[in-house]
Design a protein around this motif. Structure first.
Motif, PDB file in Angstrom:
ATOM      1  N   ALA A 169      44.851  13.105  29.121  1.00  0.00           N
ATOM      2  CA  ALA A 169      43.454  13.561  29.048  1.00  0.00           C
ATOM      3  C   ALA A 169      43.353  14.728  28.071  1.00  0.00           C
ATOM      4  CB  ALA A 169      42.950  13.948  30.436  1.00  0.00           C
ATOM      5  N   GLY A 170      44.306  15.658  28.167  1.00  0.00           N
ATOM      6  CA  GLY A 170      44.311  16.812  27.271  1.00  0.00           C
ATOM      7  C   GLY A 170      44.499  16.420  25.814  1.00  0.00           C
ATOM      8  N   ALA A 171      45.327  15.405  25.578  1.00  0.00           N
ATOM      9  CA  ALA A 171      45.550  14.931  24.210  1.00  0.00           C
ATOM     10  C   ALA A 171      44.256  14.360  23.628  1.00  0.00           C
ATOM     11  CB  ALA A 171      46.658  13.865  24.204  1.00  0.00           C
ATOM     12  N   VAL A 172      43.510  13.636  24.453  1.00  0.00           N
ATOM     13  CA  VAL A 172      42.243  13.061  23.989  1.00  0.00           C
ATOM     14  C   VAL A 172      41.230  14.177  23.710  1.00  0.00           C
ATOM     15  CG1 VAL A 172      40.277  11.596  24.613  1.00  0.00           C
ATOM     16  CG2 VAL A 172      42.614  10.845  25.145  1.00  0.00           C
ATOM     17  N   VAL A 173      41.109  15.120  24.634  1.00  0.00           N
ATOM     18  CA  VAL A 173      40.175  16.240  24.416  1.00  0.00           C
ATOM     19  C   VAL A 173      40.514  16.938  23.107  1.00  0.00           C
ATOM     20  CG1 VAL A 173      39.372  18.478  25.275  1.00  0.00           C
ATOM     21  CG2 VAL A 173      39.782  16.610  26.895  1.00  0.00           C
ATOM     22  N   SER A 174      41.787  17.204  22.919  1.00  0.00           N
ATOM     23  CA  SER A 174      42.245  17.907  21.736  1.00  0.00           C
ATOM     24  C   SER A 174      41.889  17.141  20.450  1.00  0.00           C
ATOM     25  CB  SER A 174      43.751  18.130  21.902  1.00  0.00           C
ATOM     26  OG  SER A 174      44.376  18.311  20.701  1.00  0.00           O
ATOM     27  N   ARG A 175      41.954  15.817  20.490  1.00  0.00           N
ATOM     28  CA  ARG A 175      41.653  15.020  19.294  1.00  0.00           C
ATOM     29  C   ARG A 175      40.166  14.910  18.980  1.00  0.00           C
ATOM     30  NH1 ARG A 175      45.013   9.677  17.768  1.00  0.00           N
ATOM     31  NH2 ARG A 175      47.102  10.355  18.386  1.00  0.00           N
ATOM     32  N   ILE A 176      39.321  14.818  20.023  1.00  0.00           N
ATOM     33  CA  ILE A 176      37.925  14.451  19.750  1.00  0.00           C
ATOM     34  C   ILE A 176      36.917  15.522  20.126  1.00  0.00           C
ATOM     35  CG2 ILE A 176      38.477  11.993  20.021  1.00  0.00           C
ATOM     36  CD1 ILE A 176      37.103  11.989  22.729  1.00  0.00           C
ATOM     37  N   ARG A 177      37.384  16.705  20.495  1.00  0.00           N
ATOM     38  CA  ARG A 177      36.484  17.710  21.063  1.00  0.00           C
ATOM     39  C   ARG A 177      35.332  18.100  20.140  1.00  0.00           C
ATOM     40  NH1 ARG A 177      36.123  22.575  22.392  1.00  0.00           N
ATOM     41  NH2 ARG A 177      37.872  22.937  23.805  1.00  0.00           N
ATOM     42  N   GLU A 178      35.541  18.056  18.825  1.00  0.00           N
ATOM     43  CA  GLU A 178      34.476  18.489  17.912  1.00  0.00           C
ATOM     44  C   GLU A 178      33.247  17.581  17.984  1.00  0.00           C
ATOM     45  OE1 GLU A 178      35.230  17.737  13.642  1.00  0.00           O
ATOM     46  OE2 GLU A 178      37.055  16.717  14.303  1.00  0.00           O
ATOM     47  N   HIS A 179      33.419  16.377  18.482  1.00  0.00           N
ATOM     48  CA  HIS A 179      32.293  15.433  18.580  1.00  0.00           C
ATOM     49  C   HIS A 179      31.552  15.542  19.910  1.00  0.00           C
ATOM     50  CE1 HIS A 179      33.705  13.403  14.971  1.00  0.00           C
ATOM     51  NE2 HIS A 179      34.923  13.542  15.467  1.00  0.00           N
ATOM     52  N   PHE A 180      32.054  16.403  20.790  1.00  0.00           N
ATOM     53  CA  PHE A 180      31.506  16.468  22.147  1.00  0.00           C
ATOM     54  C   PHE A 180      31.217  17.908  22.545  1.00  0.00           C
ATOM     55  CE2 PHE A 180      33.655  12.444  21.976  1.00  0.00           C
ATOM     56  CZ  PHE A 180      32.873  11.618  22.761  1.00  0.00           C
ATOM     57  N   SER A 181      30.445  18.053  23.607  1.00  0.00           N
ATOM     58  CA  SER A 181      30.278  19.343  24.258  1.00  0.00           C
ATOM     59  C   SER A 181      31.272  19.378  25.424  1.00  0.00           C
ATOM     60  CB  SER A 181      28.827  19.454  24.744  1.00  0.00           C
ATOM     61  OG  SER A 181      28.747  20.378  25.784  1.00  0.00           O
ATOM     62  N   VAL A 182      32.197  20.345  25.377  1.00  0.00           N
ATOM     63  CA  VAL A 182      33.234  20.411  26.413  1.00  0.00           C
ATOM     64  C   VAL A 182      32.957  21.607  27.323  1.00  0.00           C
ATOM     65  CG1 VAL A 182      35.709  20.506  26.885  1.00  0.00           C
ATOM     66  CG2 VAL A 182      34.895  19.401  24.799  1.00  0.00           C
ATOM     67  N   ASP A 183      32.252  21.329  28.415  1.00  0.00           N
ATOM     68  CA  ASP A 183      31.886  22.409  29.333  1.00  0.00           C
ATOM     69  C   ASP A 183      32.421  22.066  30.721  1.00  0.00           C
ATOM     70  OD1 ASP A 183      30.741  24.745  30.169  1.00  0.00           O
ATOM     71  OD2 ASP A 183      28.770  23.850  30.523  1.00  0.00           O
ATOM     72  N   CYS A 184      33.710  21.820  30.766  1.00  0.00           N
ATOM     73  CA  CYS A 184      34.369  21.344  31.984  1.00  0.00           C
ATOM     74  C   CYS A 184      35.734  22.005  32.010  1.00  0.00           C
ATOM     75  CB  CYS A 184      34.489  19.816  31.913  1.00  0.00           C
ATOM     76  SG  CYS A 184      35.692  19.076  33.038  1.00  0.00           S
ATOM     77  N   ASP A 185      35.989  22.824  33.034  1.00  0.00           N
ATOM     78  CA  ASP A 185      37.247  23.578  33.059  1.00  0.00           C
ATOM     79  C   ASP A 185      38.473  22.672  33.151  1.00  0.00           C
ATOM     80  OD1 ASP A 185      35.703  25.808  32.863  1.00  0.00           O
ATOM     81  OD2 ASP A 185      36.419  26.766  34.702  1.00  0.00           O
ATOM     82  N   SER A 186      38.332  21.527  33.818  1.00  0.00           N
ATOM     83  CA  SER A 186      39.472  20.593  33.873  1.00  0.00           C
ATOM     84  C   SER A 186      39.825  20.108  32.472  1.00  0.00           C
ATOM     85  CB  SER A 186      39.137  19.383  34.747  1.00  0.00           C
ATOM     86  OG  SER A 186      38.898  19.781  36.067  1.00  0.00           O
ATOM     87  N   ALA A 187      38.799  19.884  31.659  1.00  0.00           N
ATOM     88  CA  ALA A 187      39.050  19.439  30.283  1.00  0.00           C
ATOM     89  C   ALA A 187      39.722  20.549  29.480  1.00  0.00           C
ATOM     90  CB  ALA A 187      37.744  19.004  29.622  1.00  0.00           C
ATOM     91  N   LEU A 188      39.239  21.769  29.643  1.00  0.00           N
ATOM     92  CA  LEU A 188      39.836  22.903  28.920  1.00  0.00           C
ATOM     93  C   LEU A 188      41.284  23.121  29.354  1.00  0.00           C
ATOM     94  CD1 LEU A 188      36.822  25.389  29.174  1.00  0.00           C
ATOM     95  CD2 LEU A 188      37.503  24.071  27.155  1.00  0.00           C
ATOM     96  N   ALA A 189      41.516  23.017  30.660  1.00  0.00           N
ATOM     97  CA  ALA A 189      42.865  23.222  31.183  1.00  0.00           C
ATOM     98  C   ALA A 189      43.804  22.121  30.696  1.00  0.00           C
ATOM     99  CB  ALA A 189      42.850  23.279  32.710  1.00  0.00           C
ATOM    100  N   ALA A 190      43.339  20.880  30.741  1.00  0.00           N
ATOM    101  CA  ALA A 190      44.175  19.760  30.291  1.00  0.00           C
ATOM    102  C   ALA A 190      44.495  19.895  28.807  1.00  0.00           C
ATOM    103  CB  ALA A 190      43.464  18.434  30.567  1.00  0.00           C
ATOM    104  N   GLU A 191      43.494  20.303  28.049  1.00  0.00           N
ATOM    105  CA  GLU A 191      43.704  20.484  26.610  1.00  0.00           C
ATOM    106  C   GLU A 191      44.750  21.568  26.337  1.00  0.00           C
ATOM    107  OE1 GLU A 191      40.449  22.268  24.552  1.00  0.00           O
ATOM    108  OE2 GLU A 191      40.969  21.351  22.620  1.00  0.00           O
ATOM    109  N   ALA A 192      44.625  22.699  27.037  1.00  0.00           N
ATOM    110  CA  ALA A 192      45.586  23.797  26.852  1.00  0.00           C
ATOM    111  C   ALA A 192      46.994  23.348  27.248  1.00  0.00           C
ATOM    112  CB  ALA A 192      45.164  25.014  27.664  1.00  0.00           C
ATOM    113  N   LEU A 193      47.067  22.616  28.347  1.00  0.00           N
ATOM    114  CA  LEU A 193      48.361  22.103  28.807  1.00  0.00           C
ATOM    115  C   LEU A 193      48.977  21.193  27.748  1.00  0.00           C
ATOM    116  CD1 LEU A 193      50.348  21.793  31.220  1.00  0.00           C
ATOM    117  CD2 LEU A 193      49.023  19.797  31.897  1.00  0.00           C
TER     118      LEU A 193
END
Lengths: 241, 241
Positions: B163-187
């Protein structure tokens, strides 16, 4: 190698996942960094005799009246109707709170606390008392669940970071075979030294910053400002001896 | 700034948290890295006509008989009684699976898939098809929930990392206002380049390594080995055109 088995150290990222953990045979640390458990340790550090956590505003008023205690709690970022004080740790300096009882209603933290009522022991943790929490857990040598209060059951950044900070500090004394614990630890390690920056992206930070609470947030993310151990006994949180 | 609002990108770390998300108005990505969704894309990449995911072994046998299909599924690391094949992607080379139907029973992934049935669209994701997943999500311009299948509802490392890998790849196209997404991305970002090492600590890695499945794990953590997009339609997963 002594052959002695280390107790387990686990992280539960949301109250909605607590049923998956063996609460009965564990010490549970209630974590509600912004701001309930930060305020609880601050209040006890400043000499309050006890904090009584309750779920509803009505209960808060009722118990406050009965005990002639100070009542506190917020809903949607404002002091709840019928209560006297808010959730900010800065509302409770020693000259105000010493030897008094605080009845505090918080939604996320209190809910989790009541869910954990069968635990061996319940304590509360947050950055202002992280050393007290870690010292206690290491000394007990029992299984530990770090329970994040989260936000309406959604995983949040600040509680996860605190859980990760604890894992990172005490892991050598425990067996860490829980992916949530490993993930929280890794997350904390990336943010270490930079935790305020990481938090600026988090949903709750944005919510509180809107209310002008950056000073609260900074305090709540700083270690050992109120290094006392709140322990839950008979419905009350008191400072451990 | 065009004023156009970006769609949301959220991460749900466990099926037990899915009720907190607006599934109906989102595309849901089912993530079960070890090994269900890695095997699903591999099977379709190798030319299978469809994969039918089912919850129970009994259902797997019944549908397998009815459709004269290949049946597969494991329980406790072994091929389940009455089924023909296991969960390893290496069991399904093109010469075996091309133009066939695979009926697959997996506990965690199938459960989540059925829970998400009201979504706008359901696809499956894992490292072997990460690029296909990301390209699709970016093109759709709709809210996305990355749904981790987890392990018996417990948050796990591998699904969180994906999940974090996907967030990291496509985040510029989305609004990421979800702490689970931020945490997964950082991980994910901490582990990037080192993902196999990070996984060695994880609970599921240990479970599978016991069965001698390191080769499977390595494949399941490597990007784009089977870069096709499985999409769920009428109870079946087929490769998107």
């Amino acid at each position: 190698m002594t052959g002695e088995q280390k107790p387990s150290l686990e992280v539960c990222l949301s109250p909605a996942l607590l049923h998956l953990y063996d609460v009965k045979n564990s010490i549970v640390v209630i974590i509600d960094v912004l701001r309930a458990t930060s305020t609880i340790c601050t209040v006890l550090y400043n000499g309050a005799s006890r904090v009584i956590p309750v779920a509803s505003v009505a209960e808060c008023i009722e118990i406050g009246n009965k005990l002639n205690a100070i009542t506190a709690g917020e809903r949607d970022g404002r002091i709840a109707e019928g209560l006297e004080h808010g959730n900010s740790p800065f509302e409770y300096p020693r000259e105000f709170i010493e030897n008094k009882t605080l009845v505090l209603t918080t939604t996320n933290g209190t809910k989790l606390l009541h869910m954990a009522k069968d635990a061996i022991e319940i304590i509360t943790g947050s950055f202002p008392n992280i050393s007290a929490v870690c010292d206690y857990l290491v000394a007990q040598k029992k299984p530990v669940i770090l329970g994040c209060a989260a936000w309406k059951d959604r995983v949040n950044m600040e509680d996860t970071l605190f859980a990760g900070a604890v894992v990172s500090r005490i892991r050598e004394h425990f067996s860490v075979d829980c992916d949530s614990a490993l993930a929280a630890e890794a997350l904390y390690q990336t943010s270490a030294g930079n935790i305020h920056e990481v938090m600026k992206q988090a949903s709750h930070y944005k919510r509180l910053a809107k209310y002008g609470l950056e000073k609260d947030i900074h305090y709540c993310l700083t270690p050992d400002g109120a290094n006392v151990l709140p322990i839950y006994r008979n419905g009350e949180l008191i400072a451990a001896e």
